[in-house]
Enzyme design. Structure first.
Site, mmCIF file in Angstrom:
data_model
loop_
_atom_site.group_PDB
_atom_site.id
_atom_site.type_symbol
_atom_site.label_atom_id
_atom_site.label_comp_id
_atom_site.label_asym_id
_atom_site.label_seq_id
_atom_site.Cartn_x
_atom_site.Cartn_y
_atom_site.Cartn_z
ATOM 1 N N HIS A 158 -2.500 -1.262 -4.521
ATOM 2 C CA HIS A 158 -3.920 -1.413 -4.338
ATOM 3 C C HIS A 158 -4.261 0.044 -4.558
ATOM 4 O O HIS A 158 -3.656 1.069 -4.191
ATOM 5 C CB HIS A 158 -4.513 -2.266 -3.460
ATOM 6 C CG HIS A 158 -4.395 -1.882 -1.995
ATOM 7 N ND1 HIS A 158 -4.818 -2.381 -0.686
ATOM 8 C CD2 HIS A 158 -3.726 -0.665 -1.195
ATOM 9 C CE1 HIS A 158 -4.443 -1.765 0.234
ATOM 10 N NE2 HIS A 158 -3.823 -0.711 -0.042
ATOM 11 N N SER B 64 0.794 -1.164 0.130
ATOM 12 C CA SER B 64 0.144 -0.003 -0.137
ATOM 13 C C SER B 64 0.892 1.263 -0.072
ATOM 14 O O SER B 64 1.646 1.405 -0.950
ATOM 15 C CB SER B 64 -0.974 -0.032 1.233
ATOM 16 O OG SER B 64 -1.887 0.835 1.059
#
Length: 194
Positions: free
Chosen positions: A123, A98
């Protein structure tokens, strides 16, 4: 409270002890471990600013082992990395997921690395909000703007087309160290210090 090892050095004036992270900071090494949040981000930004003031010509080494975290905290680290004069070399040890992956990719070109058994995960931003419908709509628009901006920056740092980044960040995408190189998140895999 976590145990932090101490390092004892002999000097002409006697012994001096440092906690291990302070000693590594003298070597221009910063650790970013755990959740990215405001307190951690402030410490990392302060260390980068200190190292720039100490020597604006020498690289800074940012070692990352993070599951990600708060976008605004991560963006303060990102903006500082881009703002300061020294190159920031990034290293993934363990995982960079992330916001951790975003900061890994934001290191200086040619100076972004993964250790062999690291993994990287990209993501889209996560968020949640509750309240009145109008407020939820305002926050939804804001997170979509943040998503678009982060995708643009990820495309810039990886060299991937924006459409590829948008597709690949729609869901969690895990990459091994060699896959992270192929994707452009890092420049090479390091198995030994040379």
């Amino acid at each position: 409270m976590a145990l932090v090892p101490m390092v004892v050095e002999q000097t002409s004036r006697g012994e001096r002890s440092y906690d291990i992270f302070s000693r590594l900071l003298k070597e221009r090494i910063i650790f970013m471990t755990g959740q990215v949040e405001d307190h951690m981000a402030n410490l990392i930004v302060a260390q980068m600013m200190f190292l720039e003031a100490e020597n604006p010509e020498k690289d800074i080494y940012l070692y990352i082992n993070s599951p990600g975290g708060v976008i605004t905290a991560g963006m303060s680290i990102y903006d500082t990395m881009q703002f300061i004069k020294p190159d920031v070399s990034t290293f993934c040890m363990g995982q960079a997921a992330s916001m951790g992956a975003f900061l890994l990719a934001a290191g200086a070109k040619g100076k972004r690395f993964c250790l062999p058994n690291s993994r990287v995960m990209i993501h889209q931003p996560l968020g949640g909000f509750q309240g009145q419908a109008t407020d939820i709509e305002i926050h939804a628009r804001e997170i979509l703007k943040v998503k678009a901006r982060m995708n643009e920056l990820m495309a810039k740092h990886t060299g991937q087309p924006l459409e590829v980044i948008e597709r690949d960040t729609e869901r969690d995408r895990f990459l091994s160290a060699p896959e992270a190189v192929d994707y452009g998140l890092v420049d090479s895999v390091l198995s030994q210090r040379t």
